[in-house]
Write a protein that holds these residues in place. Structure first.
Motif, PDB file in Angstrom:
ATOM      1  N   GLY A   1      -2.513   2.921  -2.263  1.00 13.17           N
ATOM      2  CA  GLY A   1      -3.290   2.555  -1.700  1.00 13.17           C
ATOM      3  C   GLY A   1      -3.689   3.252  -0.222  1.00 13.17           C
ATOM      4  O   GLY A   1      -2.656   3.315   0.216  1.00 13.17           O
TER       5      GLY A   1
ATOM      6  N   ALA B   1       1.100  -1.294  -0.369  1.00 14.51           N
ATOM      7  CA  ALA B   1       0.079  -0.529  -0.145  1.00 14.51           C
ATOM      8  C   ALA B   1       0.513   1.767   0.102  1.00 14.51           C
ATOM      9  O   ALA B   1       0.560   1.873  -0.377  1.00 14.51           O
ATOM     10  CB  ALA B   1      -1.080  -0.279   1.217  1.00 14.51           C
TER      11      ALA B   1
ATOM     12  N   PHE C   1      -3.191  10.026   0.055  1.00 15.26           N
ATOM     13  CA  PHE C   1      -4.761   9.200   0.550  1.00 15.26           C
ATOM     14  C   PHE C   1      -4.429  10.434   1.873  1.00 15.26           C
ATOM     15  O   PHE C   1      -5.221  10.130   3.042  1.00 15.26           O
ATOM     16  CB  PHE C   1      -4.443   7.816   0.761  1.00 15.26           C
ATOM     17  CG  PHE C   1      -3.953   7.585  -0.020  1.00 15.26           C
ATOM     18  CD1 PHE C   1      -6.276   7.212  -1.033  1.00 15.26           C
ATOM     19  CD2 PHE C   1      -4.060   6.982  -1.223  1.00 15.26           C
ATOM     20  CE1 PHE C   1      -6.202   6.430  -2.224  1.00 15.26           C
ATOM     21  CE2 PHE C   1      -3.877   6.444  -2.341  1.00 15.26           C
ATOM     22  CZ  PHE C   1      -5.331   5.972  -3.271  1.00 15.26           C
TER      23      PHE C   1
ATOM     24  N   HIS D   1      -6.276  11.354  -4.696  1.00 12.40           N
ATOM     25  CA  HIS D   1      -6.787   9.835  -4.315  1.00 12.40           C
ATOM     26  C   HIS D   1      -6.003   9.093  -5.727  1.00 12.40           C
ATOM     27  O   HIS D   1      -5.515   7.666  -5.690  1.00 12.40           O
ATOM     28  CB  HIS D   1      -8.138   9.385  -3.990  1.00 12.40           C
ATOM     29  CG  HIS D   1      -8.654   9.558  -2.880  1.00 12.40           C
ATOM     30  ND1 HIS D   1      -9.516   8.867  -1.648  1.00 12.40           N
ATOM     31  CD2 HIS D   1      -7.605  10.050  -1.754  1.00 12.40           C
ATOM     32  CE1 HIS D   1      -9.284   9.863  -0.862  1.00 12.40           C
ATOM     33  NE2 HIS D   1      -8.733  10.474  -0.403  1.00 12.40           N
TER      34      HIS D   1
ATOM     35  N   GLY E   1      -5.949   0.406   4.359  1.00 10.73           N
ATOM     36  CA  GLY E   1      -6.816   0.488   4.034  1.00 10.73           C
ATOM     37  C   GLY E   1      -7.840   1.820   4.277  1.00 10.73           C
ATOM     38  O   GLY E   1      -9.456   1.828   4.029  1.00 10.73           O
TER      39      GLY E   1
END
Length: 189
Positions: free
Chosen positions: A87, A47, A116, A111, A91
């Motif tokens: 990402g 991520a 993020f 994004h 999460g």
């Protein structure tokens, strides 16, 4: 009959040149951006791993000879793109809309670019700010609205200082009201 074939060939040649010209114009306008490409059989990215175009291994695996260097060279005078991540960490993305000037559409765009979290925006250099500002066609808005300073305060958890300077950052109180700070356009003072 031969003059029809010649005329058809000339029209095809003309169409080819017009296509080349249009292609060059579109490439200059949109060609400098990296795309997210997935390669079949490639290991999944973590991520927090930066987004990258497929390297030499992926190209060789696809059976294509590598004619250029793996990473594109930065052209002098063009701002560097800040590295995004694939990402949100664990999460869960930060609420980027707390930064004055970032609404739902800009948050979604950020994004898509791989941003993020507040600490990512806080770490942007002047050159990277210039790239994002140019990419989003903001005409200096990121600097004017102090996105990196706001993001740094939020990333460090300095809520009181952030509230004093920028208001609630889009958060609503129990009455459903938001309060602007001293450095926003809709200042209470």
């Amino acid at each position: 009959m031969s003059h029809l074939i010649l005329e058809l060939a000339l029209w095809a040649l003309l169409a080819f040149f017009i296509g080349c010209i249009i292609g060059c114009i579109l490439h200059k306008l949109f060609g400098g951006e990296t795309t997210r490409a997935t390669t079949r059989g490639a290991p999944p990215r973590a991520a927090d791993e930066p987004l990258r175009s497929p390297g030499a291994e992926a190209v060789k695996a696809a059976g294509v000879a590598l004619a250029t260097q793996e990473e594109p060279a930065v052209v002098a005078g063009t701002p560097a793109r800040p590295q995004g991540i694939a990402g949100a960490r664990e999460g869960k993305a930060d609420n980027l809309q707390r930064i004055s000037g970032i609404g739902p559409k800009n948050e979604k765009t950020l994004h898509g670019l791989g941003f993020f979290h507040f600490d990512q925006i806080a770490a942007w250099t002047e050159e990277e700010i210039a790239w994002v500002d140019d990419h989003l066609k903001f005409n200096g808005r990121i600097v004017r609205e102090e996105w990196t300073r706001q993001a740094k305060l939020l990333a460090e958890g300095k809520e009181d200082e952030f509230h004093k300077l920028y208001g609630t950052g889009g958060l609503q109180n129990k009455k459903g009201e938001t309060q602007s700070g001293t450095r926003t356009r809709k200042s209470d003072s």
